[in-house]
Design an enzyme around this catalytic site. Structure first.
Site, PDB file in Angstrom:
ATOM      1  NE  ARG A  89       0.725 -11.315   4.369  1.00  0.00           N
ATOM      2  CZ  ARG A  89       0.854 -11.575   5.669  1.00  0.00           C
ATOM      3  NH1 ARG A  89       1.927 -12.230   6.098  1.00  0.00           N
ATOM      4  NH2 ARG A  89      -0.057 -11.184   6.534  1.00  0.00           N
ATOM      5  CD  GLU A  97      -2.064  -3.734   6.287  1.00  0.00           C
ATOM      6  OE1 GLU A  97      -1.629  -3.248   5.230  1.00  0.00           O
ATOM      7  OE2 GLU A  97      -2.350  -4.938   6.420  1.00  0.00           O
ATOM      8  NE  ARG A 131      -0.411 -11.227  -0.512  1.00  0.00           N
ATOM      9  CZ  ARG A 131      -0.608 -10.463   0.560  1.00  0.00           C
ATOM     10  NH1 ARG A 131       0.068  -9.326   0.694  1.00  0.00           N
ATOM     11  NH2 ARG A 131      -1.460 -10.829   1.497  1.00  0.00           N
TER      12      ARG A 131
END
Length: 207
Positions: A89, A97, A131
């Protein structure tokens, strides 16, 4: 809380302030006052704690070098390191998104910057999705900063405290410039930040 120590001699009782806040007889050990030994011990414990905290934080920092083999969206990629896949990330940014306006374009922009390229990532921690949260460098370029400058992501101001001062200033300035020039997602008068968009989606699902 500090205490007063009584120092008894043959004829008098002298009163001495104890800086350590611990009631102990005012005696000496090898001619060193116990109060001084106490204060030294407290300082030693303090610096030991500071060192332990520093080491604890440093253990979470990790630098990885690998090959970008996947792009999930505008702020997430997959890095292949020694035959192991790492979901990365990109730190300091929040991209639209996939179902938001500019979501797909942001993904394509990150792909253009990093896909099928070698990358060096500095990872400070893992996020709640496990992540690795990392600053990503490709060909000497800060990928997160570039995404912001191109109007393909927001600066994630909420987590500015996790960035270096230099990076947080650069990211903020890049977003300000992209906004003024109406680059990328800033062509919209009031683009919805992804954190607000996610909150709206969750509220609808809860309803």
């Amino acid at each position: 809380m500090a205490f007063l120590l009584g120092v008894r001699t043959r004829k008098r009782l002298f009163v001495k302030y104890d800086p350590c806040g611990i009631v102990t007889p005012f005696v000496t050990v090898h001619r060193i006052p116990v109060a001084l030994l106490c204060e030294t011990t407290m300082l030693r414990k303090y610096f030991t704690l500071v060192l332990a905290v520093g080491l604890s934080l440093s253990t979470h920092a990790e630098q990885l070098s690998g090959y970008v083999v996947g792009i999930t969206d505008g702020d997430t990629l997959t890095l292949l390191v020694d035959q192991q896949l790492h979901k990365i990330r990109v730190a300091g940014i929040d991209a639209p998104e996939r179902h938001q306006p500019f979501g797909e374009r942001s993904k394509q922009s990150l792909a253009k910057l990093a896909f099928n390229k070698n990358a060096i990532v500095d990872c400070a921690k893992k996020d709640r999705y496990k992540r690795d949260l990392c600053k990503v460098m490709v060909d000497g370029q800060d990928v997160g900063l570039k995404q912001i400058a191109d109007g393909m992501a927001w600066w994630y101001r909420k987590y500015a405290h996790e960035q270096s001062r230099t990076d947080s200033v650069a990211y903020e300035q890049a977003e300000g410039m992209a906004r003024r020039l109406q680059v990328g997602l800033w062509v919209d008068a009031k683009p919805a930040p992804p954190w607000d968009w996610r909150r709206t989606v969750r509220s609808r699902l809860d309803f």
